[in-house]
Design a protein around this motif. Sequence first.
Motif, PDB file in Angstrom:
ATOM      1  N   ASN A  23       0.812  -1.219   0.000  1.00 39.31           N
ATOM      2  CA  ASN A  23       0.000   0.000   0.000  1.00 39.31           C
ATOM      3  C   ASN A  23       0.844   1.267   0.000  1.00 39.31           C
ATOM      4  OD1 ASN A  23      -2.640  -1.090   0.063  1.00 39.31           O
ATOM      5  ND2 ASN A  23      -2.516  -1.429   2.274  1.00 39.31           N
ATOM      6  N   ALA A  24       1.865   1.303   0.874  1.00 42.93           N
ATOM      7  CA  ALA A  24       2.546   2.565   1.175  1.00 42.93           C
ATOM      8  C   ALA A  24       3.225   3.207  -0.033  1.00 42.93           C
ATOM      9  CB  ALA A  24       3.558   2.359   2.301  1.00 42.93           C
ATOM     10  N   ALA A  25       4.024   2.451  -0.768  1.00 35.45           N
ATOM     11  CA  ALA A  25       4.752   3.035  -1.897  1.00 35.45           C
ATOM     12  C   ALA A  25       3.789   3.499  -2.993  1.00 35.45           C
ATOM     13  CB  ALA A  25       5.759   2.037  -2.451  1.00 35.45           C
ATOM     14  N   ASN A  26       2.755   2.716  -3.252  1.00 30.14           N
ATOM     15  CA  ASN A  26       1.763   3.127  -4.249  1.00 30.14           C
ATOM     16  C   ASN A  26       1.022   4.380  -3.795  1.00 30.14           C
ATOM     17  OD1 ASN A  26       2.304   1.065  -6.081  1.00 30.14           O
ATOM     18  ND2 ASN A  26       0.864  -0.346  -5.108  1.00 30.14           N
ATOM     19  N   LEU A  27       0.756   4.473  -2.497  1.00 28.64           N
ATOM     20  CA  LEU A  27       0.108   5.667  -1.962  1.00 28.64           C
ATOM     21  C   LEU A  27       1.007   6.883  -2.146  1.00 28.64           C
ATOM     22  CD1 LEU A  27      -2.239   6.951  -0.426  1.00 28.64           C
ATOM     23  CD2 LEU A  27      -1.107   6.274   1.714  1.00 28.64           C
ATOM     24  N   VAL A  58      11.673   3.255   1.304  1.00 24.53           N
ATOM     25  CA  VAL A  58      13.043   3.715   1.065  1.00 24.53           C
ATOM     26  C   VAL A  58      13.403   3.561  -0.411  1.00 24.53           C
ATOM     27  CG1 VAL A  58      15.473   3.239   1.549  1.00 24.53           C
ATOM     28  CG2 VAL A  58      13.822   3.326   3.425  1.00 24.53           C
ATOM     29  N   ALA A  59      13.006   2.453  -1.025  1.00 19.77           N
ATOM     30  CA  ALA A  59      13.278   2.249  -2.445  1.00 19.77           C
ATOM     31  C   ALA A  59      12.549   3.286  -3.302  1.00 19.77           C
ATOM     32  CB  ALA A  59      12.858   0.838  -2.851  1.00 19.77           C
ATOM     33  N   ALA A  60      11.357   3.692  -2.863  1.00 10.75           N
ATOM     34  CA  ALA A  60      10.557   4.644  -3.638  1.00 10.75           C
ATOM     35  C   ALA A  60      11.138   6.054  -3.609  1.00 10.75           C
ATOM     36  CB  ALA A  60       9.122   4.666  -3.115  1.00 10.75           C
ATOM     37  N   LYS A  61      12.021   6.351  -2.657  1.00 11.61           N
ATOM     38  CA  LYS A  61      12.621   7.689  -2.570  1.00 11.61           C
ATOM     39  C   LYS A  61      13.407   8.034  -3.824  1.00 11.61           C
ATOM     40  CE  LYS A  61      14.676   8.913   1.211  1.00 11.61           C
ATOM     41  NZ  LYS A  61      15.556   8.884   2.407  1.00 11.61           N
TER      42      LYS A  61
END
Length: 247
Positions: A23-27, A58-61
């Motif tokens: 959920n978090a990275a897509n959000l 962290v990867a999405a940063k």
Amino acid sequence: MKIVTTPSPAISVVVPAYNEAGNAANLAREIASAMEGRDYEMIFVDDCSTDTTRAELVAAKAEMPALRVIAHRHNAGQSRSVRTGILHARGKTIVTLDGDGQNPPADIPTLADALMRPDAPEDLKLVGGRRAKRQDSAWKKLASRIGNGVRKSLLNDDADDTGCGLKAFDRQAYLLLPFFDHQHRFLPALMKREGFRCEFRDVGHRPRGAGKSKYTNFGRLFASLADMIGMIWLNARARNPRGSDEV
């Protein structure tokens, strides 16, 4: 806790997240899309998740420069996660939404713009979301309706839906409020206690995409009863000077 001071964006979007893998990275990507062209940052507070939530964020940063990830060393709950994010935030205006993705980020500008509009009353410090078409089970919606009705009657906070995580408010006003666990459910009442005005706007709601809720109806009920007693006491002890002037 080390808090870094750097140039301030206008808006800080704060998202508490606990075991929200998937959920978090897509959000975060949806928030970036909704806030494109605006002066903002987004802060995800990982509340010591035991899944891959932190690693995914962290990867999405790398793809989202506006994304900041703050990690709790121990699990401390949703209200503490929100507060941690606000303490790290650099924006004057805070927007919060839940990490489960049920609050559509497309509604963030609606609340932020309402709070920041040029003709807003000087004492307006919070604009809360009101889930117009809530996508939850009938039992959960009934429990929420009863809880909101009892709270609204006892606290006179004018809020129909304090369970909606999507809220925009002034950072400095928030920092004046007393903090306690589950505080996030009582922000309109606490703002009103401090002498501030609150408004509300209809926002969307959608089913959870992954994971499961961290609350049960009974667990929420028992916690809310104790918190309600505390809020009644706080309101009874409030004394408001209606502002102050240096003379």
